[in-house]
Design an enzyme around this catalytic site. Structure first.
Site, short mmCIF file in Angstrom:
data_model
loop_
_atom_site.label_atom_id
_atom_site.label_comp_id
_atom_site.label_asym_id
_atom_site.label_seq_id
_atom_site.Cartn_x
_atom_site.Cartn_y
_atom_site.Cartn_z
N GLU A 190 -9.27 -1.23 27.62
CA GLU A 190 -8.00 -0.90 26.98
C GLU A 190 -8.00 0.61 26.76
O GLU A 190 -8.97 1.15 26.21
CB GLU A 190 -7.91 -1.63 25.64
CG GLU A 190 -6.56 -1.47 25.00
CD GLU A 190 -6.42 -2.15 23.64
OE1 GLU A 190 -7.31 -2.95 23.27
OE2 GLU A 190 -5.42 -1.86 22.97
N ARG A 220 -22.99 -8.95 24.67
CA ARG A 220 -22.69 -7.53 24.63
C ARG A 220 -23.96 -6.75 24.35
O ARG A 220 -24.96 -7.29 23.86
CB ARG A 220 -21.64 -7.22 23.58
CG ARG A 220 -22.10 -7.52 22.15
CD ARG A 220 -20.96 -7.40 21.15
NE ARG A 220 -20.51 -6.05 20.95
CZ ARG A 220 -19.31 -5.58 21.30
NH1 ARG A 220 -18.41 -6.37 21.86
NH2 ARG A 220 -18.98 -4.34 21.08
N LYS A 280 -15.23 1.12 18.66
CA LYS A 280 -14.35 2.28 18.89
C LYS A 280 -13.80 2.82 17.59
O LYS A 280 -13.65 4.03 17.43
CB LYS A 280 -13.16 1.86 19.77
CG LYS A 280 -13.47 1.78 21.24
CD LYS A 280 -12.18 1.46 21.99
CE LYS A 280 -12.47 0.68 23.24
NZ LYS A 280 -11.30 -0.02 23.73
P1 ATP Z 1 -13.54 -2.48 20.47
O1 ATP Z 1 -14.68 -1.54 20.23
O2 ATP Z 1 -12.29 -2.00 19.89
O3 ATP Z 1 -13.87 -3.92 20.23
P2 ATP Z 1 -13.79 -3.07 23.25
O4 ATP Z 1 -15.17 -2.57 23.33
O5 ATP Z 1 -13.53 -4.51 23.31
O6 ATP Z 1 -13.16 -2.40 21.98
P3 ATP Z 1 -12.32 -2.76 25.71
O7 ATP Z 1 -11.67 -1.57 26.25
O8 ATP Z 1 -11.51 -3.98 25.53
O9 ATP Z 1 -12.93 -2.32 24.35
O10 ATP Z 1 -13.61 -3.11 26.56
C1 ATP Z 1 -13.60 -3.18 27.96
C2 ATP Z 1 -14.68 -4.09 28.43
O11 ATP Z 1 -15.95 -3.63 27.98
C3 ATP Z 1 -14.51 -5.49 27.89
O12 ATP Z 1 -14.66 -6.38 28.98
C4 ATP Z 1 -15.61 -5.65 26.90
O13 ATP Z 1 -16.06 -6.97 26.86
C5 ATP Z 1 -16.67 -4.70 27.43
N1 ATP Z 1 -17.52 -4.23 26.34
C6 ATP Z 1 -17.14 -3.61 25.21
N2 ATP Z 1 -18.17 -3.37 24.41
C7 ATP Z 1 -19.28 -3.84 25.04
C8 ATP Z 1 -20.68 -3.88 24.73
N3 ATP Z 1 -21.16 -3.39 23.59
N4 ATP Z 1 -21.52 -4.43 25.64
C9 ATP Z 1 -21.05 -4.91 26.80
N5 ATP Z 1 -19.75 -4.89 27.16
C10 ATP Z 1 -18.86 -4.38 26.30
MG MG Z 2 -11.45 -5.37 23.55
#
Ligand code: ATP
Ligand code: MG
Length: 579
Positions: free
Chosen positions: A46, A280, A290
């Site tokens: 996003e 994750r 974020k």
């Molecule tokens: P927020 O920090 O606001 O929860 P987000 O990390 O979900 O945001 P996105 O832009 O939706 O942000 O993430 C893009 C992709 O990265 C998604 O598929 C998410 O599952 C993956 N992602 C985000 N954080 C992690 C993490 N810590 N480890 C592995 N994958 C991640």
């Molecule tokens: Mg997200």
């Protein structure tokens, strides 16, 4: 960096449960008839912030699978929330993914490009009795949703005739209603509001937002929700394996339900994409939310998203991390369905293993103390040489002078040596002072030292042995236990060096609702003036070195000027945490 398809150099792929699933699909020919590559993945950020090391795991996984199975990976912006998203974030995400070494070829997509199709499918769902317009307020909808132990209750608008919902939905699109006045909800089954999975209780799939979108402008005032947009975007792009983090597990039933309805409606052929979840990345001493990263920037705790203490990709890059080190890290941590914590030292270990063979060696005195070679004539200099890399003679030799006065590290001298100390100390009780080798130079013997009025040692004195130079036959006549590094005081480059360390002192800075700003490491940045080997003056931004005995350093890509580099410490030579 290469710009071919999914080209990052591949470390040997480790087996994991996703590879198992893909192998089974390949064996069964699940996607064989589509005429497309057998593995099509996507990374769906996003555009509402900067990418961080957690995203790197997802990027390496999705692009890595595509690469290893001769498939492709799409970069898709999940840009359905107009109020939080900006072009700045789109640009940095594109930049970060390609810097990490991956390419999406022509497959750069935006969910907002599908708004028209998403809308048409919503009209179909209404007509087919799978969606309805709800006139309740957001509060009423929340109050009637129930909770884990209590079923929700049906909206009084749930049985509204499809024709009426369709008309209202069209009016929503036409801008007839204010934000929040109406929503479109899925109607999953007769007793959906009692579903144990809250995500199946008539989820909202469209809402009204009179807001300017960074790509579609004012073209839309209704926006599809993530859970609705994501499966459809996957299906439109022919994604085979839609890989996401575990928190989406409870969203999978809706993902499958929606695509089944749309297959029935003739929008998509089988097989539709399938969603798979992995754990994750949780990395110790790091926060990856974020919102929290933004707070660090907004509160001025760091200097920006690319502050070298930030776990963002731009921050890691500026800190001196290489794309290869981050890929190696992601390969080493693997992929599983079990949540856990990865120790920060694993990331640093990957960096050291990547840079050790690559980085040229350099000499830096970080905590300078003057060493005066009493029998070395002032104004003279003798040329010394050292290999650019100790294990790669083909990289040649570098030259630097030794002079009467040189800088050594403060810790390489002790007034009263402790047991087993083999570096410099003065003559004591009629015993001669310590002999050490000035690395790549001469053997010296300590003759004395000077203190200032406060009792601080300000200079050390010694004599050198002119026939002891490194690389000459005479060197063998001198047996010394200590070897120390040094730079000529007259030729040295005085440079700003930033000694970075972990941003937090707590290994889980935000676990259990902890206030992560209360566990900031006060020593996460120390800025010093160090004396460097003169040849380092030509270091270019992003050029990385191993400063002997100190660790890995990079010329800062932002603040270095021609002839005047500023260095960031990427990491020390050994892990000193956890001890
Ligand atoms: P927020 O920090 O606001 O929860 P987000 O990390 O979900 O945001 P996105 O832009 O939706 O942000 O993430 C893009 C992709 O990265 C998604 O598929 C998410 O599952 C993956 N992602 C985000 N954080 C992690 C993490 N810590 N480890 C592995 N994958 C991640
Ligand atoms: Mg997200």
């Amino acid at each position: 960096m290469s710009h071919d398809k999914n080209t990052a150099a591949a470390p040997a792929p480790a087996s994991n449960f996703l590879r198992g699933i893909i192998d089974a699909d390949l064996a069964a020919g699940t996607h064989a008839h589509t005429g497309l590559p057998p593995v099509i993945t996507r990374f769906p950020p996003e555009p509402n912030g900067y990418l961080h090391v957690g995203h790197a795991k997802s990027i390496c996984l999705n692009f890595g699978l595509a690469r290893d199975y001769q498939g492709r990976c799409h970069l898709r912006f999940d840009d359905t929330n107009p109020t939080k998203e900006e072009q700045e974030y789109v640009d940095t995400i594109i930049d970060s993914v390609s810097w990490l070494g991956f390419s999406w070829g022509e497959h750069l997509h935006y969910a907002s490009d599908y708004f028209e199709q998403l809308y048409r499918m919503a009209e179909y769902l209404i007509e087919a009795g799978h969606a309805y317009v709800d006139s309740q307020t957001a509060e009423q909808i929340a109050a009637t949703r129930g909770n884990f132990s209590t079923p929700g209750t049906n909206s009084p608008y749930r049985e509204r005739p499809a024709a009426e919902s369709l008309q209202l939905f069209r009016e929503m699109r036409a801008g007839k209603y204010a934000d929040g006045q109406l929503v479109l909800r899925a109607k999953i089954s007769a007793d959906a509001m009692a579903a144990p999975n809250m995500n199946m209780r008539d989820p909202v799939i469209y809402r009204i937002r009179h807001a300017h979108h960074h790509r579609t402008g004012d073209g839309w005032c209704i926006y599809p929700m993530y859970d609705y947009t994501h499966p459809i975007s996957d299906a439109l792009e022919g994604i085979t394996h839609s890989i996401c983090t575990l928190e989406f597990q409870d969203h999978r039933p809706f993902y499958d339900w929606l695509l089944e309805r749309l297959v029935e409606g003739g929008f998509f052929p089988q097989p539709v994409p399938r969603q798979y979840e992995f754990a994750r990345l949780n990395l110790t001493y790091v926060v990856t939310s974020k919102r929290k990263l933004r707070q660090l920037v907004d509160d001025g705790i760091v200097t920006g998203w690319d502050d070298p203490r930030m776990p963002t990709i731009v921050g890691l890059r500026r800190r001196g991390y290489t794309p290869e080190a981050i890929q190696l890290f992601c390969e080493r941590i693997g992929v599983s369905k079990a949540d856990g914590w990865i120790d920060y030292s694993v990331l640093e270990g990957a960096l050291r293993d990547d840079l050790d063979p690559k980085a040229a060696r350099g000499i830096a005195v970080l905590r300078p103390l003057k060493l005066i070679i009493e029998n070395f004539p002032a104004g003279e200099a003798i040329d010394c040489t050292a290999p650019v890399h100790p294990h790669q003679p083909e990289r040649g030799l570098k030259h630097f002078p030794i002079t009467r006065e040189v800088w050594i590290e403060q810790e390489d001298f002790m007034e009263v040596p402790s047991k087993g100390y083999f570096r410099l100390y003065p003559p004591i009780d009629g015993q001669p002072g310590a002999r050490v080798r000035l690395k790549y130079g001469f053997v010296v013997e300590c003759t004395g030292y000077e203190k200032d009025a406060d009792g601080k040692v300000v200079a050390v004195r010694c004599q050198y042995f002119a026939d002891s130079k490194s690389g000459t036959d005479g060197a063998n006549n001198y047996k010394v236990k200590g070897v120390i590094h040094w730079v000529s005081a007259t030729a040295a480059l005085a440079a700003e060096v930033r000694l970075y360390d972990r941003l937090f002192t707590d290994p889980q800075p935000d676990a259990g609702g902890k206030d992560f700003t209360s566990v900031l490491n006060p020593n996460a940045l120390e800025t010093i003036t160090a004396y460097l080997e003169p040849g380092l003056a030509t270091a270019q931004g992003d050029e990385r070195f191993q400063f002997e005995r100190h660790g890995y350093f990079v010329a800062d890509r932002v603040d270095s000027q021609p002839g005047k580099p500023v260095f960031n410490r990427i990491t020390t030579l050994k892990d000193s945490w956890g001890k």
